[in-house]
Design a protein around this motif. Structure first.
Motif, PDB file in Angstrom:
ATOM      1  N   ALA A  68     -56.551 -98.248 -11.463  1.00 15.81           N
ATOM      2  CA  ALA A  68     -56.905 -98.056 -10.048  1.00 15.81           C
ATOM      3  C   ALA A  68     -58.370 -97.658  -9.908  1.00 15.81           C
ATOM      4  N   GLY A  69     -59.095 -98.384  -9.078  1.00 12.43           N
ATOM      5  CA  GLY A  69     -60.481 -98.045  -8.791  1.00 12.43           C
ATOM      6  C   GLY A  69     -61.457 -98.449  -9.890  1.00 12.43           C
ATOM      7  N   GLN A  70     -60.965 -99.056 -10.962  1.00  9.39           N
ATOM      8  CA  GLN A  70     -61.857 -99.533 -12.037  1.00  9.39           C
ATOM      9  C   GLN A  70     -62.646-100.735 -11.518  1.00  9.39           C
ATOM     10  N   ARG A  71     -63.793-100.995 -12.114  1.00  5.84           N
ATOM     11  CA  ARG A  71     -64.612-102.123 -11.665  1.00  5.84           C
ATOM     12  C   ARG A  71     -63.936-103.463 -11.960  1.00  5.84           C
ATOM     13  N   ALA A  72     -63.957-104.347 -10.974  1.00  2.53           N
ATOM     14  CA  ALA A  72     -63.289-105.640 -11.120  1.00  2.53           C
ATOM     15  C   ALA A  72     -63.883-106.437 -12.285  1.00  2.53           C
ATOM     16  N   GLU A  73     -65.197-106.393 -12.439  1.00  2.00           N
ATOM     17  CA  GLU A  73     -65.846-107.195 -13.482  1.00  2.00           C
ATOM     18  C   GLU A  73     -65.449-106.691 -14.879  1.00  2.00           C
ATOM     19  N   TYR A  74     -65.292-105.369 -15.002  1.00  5.85           N
ATOM     20  CA  TYR A  74     -64.842-104.819 -16.278  1.00  5.85           C
ATOM     21  C   TYR A  74     -63.399-105.239 -16.545  1.00  5.85           C
ATOM     22  N   LEU A  75     -62.522-105.088 -15.540  1.00  9.13           N
ATOM     23  CA  LEU A  75     -61.103-105.442 -15.714  1.00  9.13           C
ATOM     24  C   LEU A  75     -60.956-106.913 -16.107  1.00  9.13           C
ATOM     25  N   ALA A  76     -61.679-107.774 -15.395  1.00  7.81           N
ATOM     26  CA  ALA A  76     -61.584-109.211 -15.692  1.00  7.81           C
ATOM     27  C   ALA A  76     -62.058-109.484 -17.117  1.00  7.81           C
ATOM     28  N   GLY A  77     -63.152-108.859 -17.513  1.00  5.04           N
ATOM     29  CA  GLY A  77     -63.673-109.057 -18.869  1.00  5.04           C
ATOM     30  C   GLY A  77     -62.657-108.653 -19.930  1.00  5.04           C
ATOM     31  N   GLU A  78     -61.992-107.508 -19.715  1.00  2.00           N
ATOM     32  CA  GLU A  78     -61.013-107.038 -20.703  1.00  2.00           C
ATOM     33  C   GLU A  78     -59.795-107.957 -20.740  1.00  2.00           C
ATOM     34  N   LEU A  79     -59.361-108.460 -19.589  1.00  2.00           N
ATOM     35  CA  LEU A  79     -58.204-109.372 -19.585  1.00  2.00           C
ATOM     36  C   LEU A  79     -58.537-110.644 -20.377  1.00  2.00           C
ATOM     37  N   HIS A  80     -59.785-111.105 -20.257  1.00  2.00           N
ATOM     38  CA  HIS A  80     -60.181-112.266 -21.058  1.00  2.00           C
ATOM     39  C   HIS A  80     -60.153-111.929 -22.560  1.00  2.00           C
ATOM     40  N   LYS A  81     -60.554-110.703 -22.894  1.00  2.00           N
ATOM     41  CA  LYS A  81     -60.543-110.323 -24.318  1.00  2.00           C
ATOM     42  C   LYS A  81     -59.104-110.255 -24.849  1.00  2.00           C
ATOM     43  N   MET A  92     -50.272-105.870 -24.278  1.00  2.00           N
ATOM     44  CA  MET A  92     -51.177-106.640 -23.418  1.00  2.00           C
ATOM     45  C   MET A  92     -51.472-108.039 -23.944  1.00  2.00           C
ATOM     46  N   THR A  93     -51.458-108.199 -25.259  1.00  2.00           N
ATOM     47  CA  THR A  93     -51.837-109.497 -25.822  1.00  2.00           C
ATOM     48  C   THR A  93     -50.924-110.585 -25.269  1.00  2.00           C
ATOM     49  N   ALA A  94     -49.612-110.359 -25.370  1.00  2.00           N
ATOM     50  CA  ALA A  94     -48.665-111.372 -24.882  1.00  2.00           C
ATOM     51  C   ALA A  94     -48.696-111.479 -23.360  1.00  2.00           C
ATOM     52  N   LEU A  95     -48.916-110.354 -22.687  1.00  2.00           N
ATOM     53  CA  LEU A  95     -48.917-110.372 -21.222  1.00  2.00           C
ATOM     54  C   LEU A  95     -50.113-111.141 -20.659  1.00  2.00           C
ATOM     55  N   ALA A  96     -51.247-111.068 -21.349  1.00  2.00           N
ATOM     56  CA  ALA A  96     -52.460-111.716 -20.831  1.00  2.00           C
ATOM     57  C   ALA A  96     -52.488-113.212 -21.117  1.00  2.00           C
ATOM     58  N   MET A  97     -51.788-113.645 -22.173  1.00  2.00           N
ATOM     59  CA  MET A  97     -51.845-115.055 -22.579  1.00  2.00           C
ATOM     60  C   MET A  97     -51.580-116.037 -21.441  1.00  2.00           C
ATOM     61  N   PRO A  98     -50.480-115.836 -20.650  1.00  2.00           N
ATOM     62  CA  PRO A  98     -50.205-116.840 -19.612  1.00  2.00           C
ATOM     63  C   PRO A  98     -51.086-116.727 -18.364  1.00  2.00           C
ATOM     64  N   LEU A  99     -51.939-115.717 -18.268  1.00  2.00           N
ATOM     65  CA  LEU A  99     -52.739-115.543 -17.053  1.00  2.00           C
ATOM     66  C   LEU A  99     -53.825-116.618 -16.959  1.00  2.00           C
TER      67      LEU A  99
END
Ligand code: HEC
Ligand code: HEC
Length: 228
Positions: A68-81, A92-99
């Protein structure tokens, strides 16, 4: 340029046929465009996330990060990682794969827009708090540790917004303590090396000993939400 995906500029070099002699295998986060997304679509996707990350991204379990309240650009970058499989193995690894890229943008703007709520954990003792705050503000010159506030901001909500160089630099304010300690250990141990920003923190974390990491985490997790 397709703005959100330009975050992955460095990764584009991975594409087959790139003739560059300096093809980087990591993400170049030195210039990051603002993430645009659909908050409502993100909210719809986030129902699975709140099981671990708490109501509106305010995780209660100290080992899970607050979003909550974290920077969108940081969150997006981490989801890509996570999607690239380069953060240490976790749910998170399996959860992020289908995104999809669009899902990532929507989830990032949704969590960035949520209100951060105060921690419900008991505050740490005053000595630990004072040590953590001193490290955050002044660093530890004897060990070569830089002041955290120089990059994460005086109020720990991240550097001044707006500059493309710093957009993906995270807020640490009120982040859960156990999660912070684990992250600092991971940076120190070289387990996070997928972006130019990871390299920055790898250098910082190597200057911190375990008690310093715990004091910093206690101080940061005790900070109430910033008044905006
Ligand atoms: C089963 C529990 C679980 C679920 C469900 C879950 N996460 Fe996570 N998430 C974690 C854990 C554990 C970590 C820390 C992993 C690490 O440090 O490598 C994490 C880390 C993250 C981070 C990195 C935060 C930071 O400060 O760097 C983001 C972003 C994130 N999750 C987003 C999501 C999104 C979006 C969803 C829903 C699609 C989701 N998570 C669902 C457990 C979960
Ligand atoms: C030179 C700039 C710089 C300094 C100084 C710095 N950081 Fe960072 N920090 C960053 C950047 C950039 C990132 C994003 C790294 C990434 O993408 O994983 C980051 C990420 C982090 C994260 C991960 C947050 C999350 O949600 O997972 C933690 C924890 C952190 N820093 C703690 C600290 C502490 C504690 C200090 C002081 C000892 C410090 N940093 C000093 C630039 C800095």
């Amino acid at each position: 340029m397709n703005r959100p995906t330009s975050l992955l500029l460095g990764a584009l070099l991975l594409a087959g046929g790139c003739a560059s002699a300096h093809a980087a295998s990591y993400i170049d986060q030195r210039r990051v465009d603002a993430v645009q997304g659909d908050v409502a679509a993100g909210a719809a996707k986030a129902t699975v996330c709140v099981a671990c990350h708490g109501p509106n991204g305010n995780a209660i379990v100290p080992a899970f990060p607050r979003l909550a309240g974290q920077r969108a650009e940081y969150l997006a970058g981490e989801l890509h990682k996570f999607k690239r499989g380069t953060r240490p193995e976790s749910p998170m690894t399996a959860l992020a794969m289908p995104l999809t890229d669009e899902d990532i943008r929507n989830l990032a703007v949704y969590f960035a827009a949520q209100t951060h709520t105060p921690s419900t954990l008991p505050p740490p003792d005053s000595q630990t708090l004072a040590r953590g705050e001193a490290l955050y503000r002044q660093g530890d010159p004897a060990r070569g540790a830089p002041p955290c506030q120089g990059c994460h901001g005086a109020d720990a909500t991240g550097p001044e917004a707006g500059a493309e160089h710093y957009r993906a630099w995270p807020s640490l304010r009120g982040q859960n303590g156990d999660y912070l300690v684990q992250r600092l250990q991971n940076y120190r141990d070289g387990k996070l090396k997928d972006s130019s920003n990871d390299f920055v923190m790898h250098g910082v974390a190597q200057t911190l000993d375990e008690p310093s990491m715990r004091a910093l985490a206690s101080y940061l997790s005790s900070l109430p939400p910033a008044s905006r």
